[in-house]
Design a protein around this motif. Structure first.
Motif, PDB file in Angstrom:
ATOM      1  N   TYR A  35      -2.906   0.208  -3.404  1.00 50.89           N
ATOM      2  CA  TYR A  35      -3.701  -0.003  -2.206  1.00 50.89           C
ATOM      3  C   TYR A  35      -2.991   0.653  -1.027  1.00 50.89           C
ATOM      4  O   TYR A  35      -1.762   0.810  -1.036  1.00 50.89           O
ATOM      5  CB  TYR A  35      -3.835  -1.505  -1.892  1.00 50.89           C
ATOM      6  CG  TYR A  35      -4.680  -2.294  -2.856  1.00 50.89           C
ATOM      7  CD1 TYR A  35      -4.175  -2.715  -4.074  1.00 50.89           C
ATOM      8  CD2 TYR A  35      -5.992  -2.652  -2.533  1.00 50.89           C
ATOM      9  CE1 TYR A  35      -4.949  -3.459  -4.955  1.00 50.89           C
ATOM     10  CE2 TYR A  35      -6.775  -3.395  -3.408  1.00 50.89           C
ATOM     11  CZ  TYR A  35      -6.240  -3.793  -4.613  1.00 50.89           C
ATOM     12  OH  TYR A  35      -7.005  -4.540  -5.488  1.00 50.89           O
ATOM     13  N   LEU A  86       0.766   1.326   4.971  1.00 48.53           N
ATOM     14  CA  LEU A  86       1.550   0.517   4.043  1.00 48.53           C
ATOM     15  C   LEU A  86       0.943   0.683   2.655  1.00 48.53           C
ATOM     16  O   LEU A  86      -0.237   0.427   2.455  1.00 48.53           O
ATOM     17  CB  LEU A  86       1.499  -0.954   4.465  1.00 48.53           C
ATOM     18  CG  LEU A  86       2.206  -1.958   3.550  1.00 48.53           C
ATOM     19  CD1 LEU A  86       3.709  -1.730   3.549  1.00 48.53           C
ATOM     20  CD2 LEU A  86       1.888  -3.389   3.995  1.00 48.53           C
ATOM     21  N   LEU A  88       0.842  -0.401  -1.250  1.00 42.50           N
ATOM     22  CA  LEU A  88       1.126  -1.601  -2.033  1.00 42.50           C
ATOM     23  C   LEU A  88       0.656  -1.412  -3.461  1.00 42.50           C
ATOM     24  O   LEU A  88      -0.452  -0.946  -3.697  1.00 42.50           O
ATOM     25  CB  LEU A  88       0.389  -2.808  -1.441  1.00 42.50           C
ATOM     26  CG  LEU A  88       0.805  -3.239  -0.044  1.00 42.50           C
ATOM     27  CD1 LEU A  88      -0.354  -3.876   0.694  1.00 42.50           C
ATOM     28  CD2 LEU A  88       1.974  -4.211  -0.123  1.00 42.50           C
ATOM     29  N   ARG A  90      -0.214  -3.523  -6.999  1.00 45.54           N
ATOM     30  CA  ARG A  90      -0.663  -4.884  -7.334  1.00 45.54           C
ATOM     31  C   ARG A  90      -0.938  -4.912  -8.823  1.00 45.54           C
ATOM     32  O   ARG A  90      -1.586  -4.035  -9.358  1.00 45.54           O
ATOM     33  CB  ARG A  90      -1.923  -5.220  -6.552  1.00 45.54           C
ATOM     34  CG  ARG A  90      -2.559  -6.588  -6.848  1.00 45.54           C
ATOM     35  CD  ARG A  90      -3.716  -6.824  -5.899  1.00 45.54           C
ATOM     36  NE  ARG A  90      -4.457  -8.045  -6.153  1.00 45.54           N
ATOM     37  CZ  ARG A  90      -5.619  -8.091  -6.782  1.00 45.54           C
ATOM     38  NH1 ARG A  90      -6.164  -6.994  -7.244  1.00 45.54           N
ATOM     39  NH2 ARG A  90      -6.236  -9.247  -6.953  1.00 45.54           N
ATOM     40  N   PHE A  96       1.298  -8.831  -5.497  1.00 43.70           N
ATOM     41  CA  PHE A  96       1.527  -7.573  -4.802  1.00 43.70           C
ATOM     42  C   PHE A  96       2.993  -7.186  -4.869  1.00 43.70           C
ATOM     43  O   PHE A  96       3.871  -8.041  -4.952  1.00 43.70           O
ATOM     44  CB  PHE A  96       1.139  -7.694  -3.329  1.00 43.70           C
ATOM     45  CG  PHE A  96      -0.294  -7.376  -3.042  1.00 43.70           C
ATOM     46  CD1 PHE A  96      -1.208  -8.388  -2.820  1.00 43.70           C
ATOM     47  CD2 PHE A  96      -0.730  -6.061  -2.982  1.00 43.70           C
ATOM     48  CE1 PHE A  96      -2.527  -8.105  -2.555  1.00 43.70           C
ATOM     49  CE2 PHE A  96      -2.055  -5.764  -2.712  1.00 43.70           C
ATOM     50  CZ  PHE A  96      -2.954  -6.792  -2.499  1.00 43.70           C
ATOM     51  N   THR A  98       6.378  -5.287  -3.074  1.00 46.87           N
ATOM     52  CA  THR A  98       7.052  -5.547  -1.796  1.00 46.87           C
ATOM     53  C   THR A  98       6.604  -4.596  -0.693  1.00 46.87           C
ATOM     54  O   THR A  98       6.888  -4.833   0.468  1.00 46.87           O
ATOM     55  CB  THR A  98       8.572  -5.453  -1.978  1.00 46.87           C
ATOM     56  OG1 THR A  98       8.867  -4.259  -2.724  1.00 46.87           O
ATOM     57  CG2 THR A  98       9.113  -6.654  -2.730  1.00 46.87           C
ATOM     58  N   GLY A  99       5.923  -3.520  -1.045  1.00 48.65           N
ATOM     59  CA  GLY A  99       5.342  -2.620  -0.051  1.00 48.65           C
ATOM     60  C   GLY A  99       6.252  -1.479   0.342  1.00 48.65           C
ATOM     61  O   GLY A  99       7.478  -1.608   0.386  1.00 48.65           O
TER      62      GLY A  99
END
Lengths: 106, 112
Positions: A35, A86, A88, A90, A96, A98-99
């Motif tokens: 994402y 950001l 991400l 998943r 999710f 940690t980004g």
């Protein structure tokens, strides 16, 4: 316990550069999604990968699911300022990563 | 609707007050998820529903947090006796086919 670790956590690059973001876990997943989230918005689905070793392309973005389905990578070719956001991952257990916060400068 | 609608967009509560957040999933989607995003990066899964039934509540704090998805009503997430650490953006997502999810724009809760 965080099951999905992303690296790097932050990335600041100039337009035109290439980059790779990683999403790693010790668990095996049946599928994984990527994402992108922009400020003030919810995450937007980019891609879902389901088969070990699968590679999917979305314009300048290339997504790969690891052979063992424990990890994934996102590669961006010739980054543009519009790629800022950001990122991400998943996994199918709804967790999710940690980004990775990407900033692309003109 | 064609998108997940979350209300309100912003919510300010004094410590100890109740907060209630709402989510209207995309029409035809039977799964609803709630996430809490703190520090602009970390997403914490709270709870998911399949229609009006709890599907997975492993991330839901046992105290103070509750959620419902009733027929013909928006889903809701309620926090009793809010604490400062509840300040976060709460995202709702809906899905027709797991595991893909479509997210709303979030509700920013500020506890003062």
């Amino acid at each position: 316990t965080q099951l999905l670790e992303q690296s790097p956590q932050f990335l600041s690059i100039q337009e035109g550069e290439n980059l790779t973001v990683y999403c790693n876990s010790s668990s095996v997943f049946s599928s994984l999604q990527w994402y992108r989230q922009e400020p003030g918005e919810g995450p937007v689905l980019l891609v879902t990968v389901v088969t070990g070793g699968e590679v999917k392309k979305l314009k300048r973005l290339t997504f790969q699911f690891g052979d063992a389905r424990k990890d994934s990578s996102l590669h961006i070719t010739a980054a543009q300022t519009g790629d800022t956001g950001l990122y991400l991952c998943r996994a199918d257990k709804l967790i999710f990563g940690t980004g990775t916060r990407l900033q692309v400068f003109p | 609707g064609e998108e997940v609608a979350q209300t309100p967009k912003h919510l300010v509560r004094g410590e100890g007050q109740k907060a209630k957040l709402y989510c209207a999933p995309i029409k035809g989607h039977s799964y609803v998820f709630w996430y809490q995003q703190v520090l602009k990066n970390e997403f914490k899964f709270l709870i998911s529903f399949q229609n009006e039934n709890v599907f997975d509540e492993t991330g839901m704090p046992k105290e103070r947090f509750s959620a419902k998805c009733l027929p013909n009503s928006p889903c809701s997430l309620e926090i009793q006796a809010t604490k400062l650490e509840d300040s976060a953006v709460y995202f709702c997502a809906s899905s027709q086919i797991l595991p893909e999810a479509f997210f709303g724009q979030g509700t920013r809760l500020t506890v003062v």
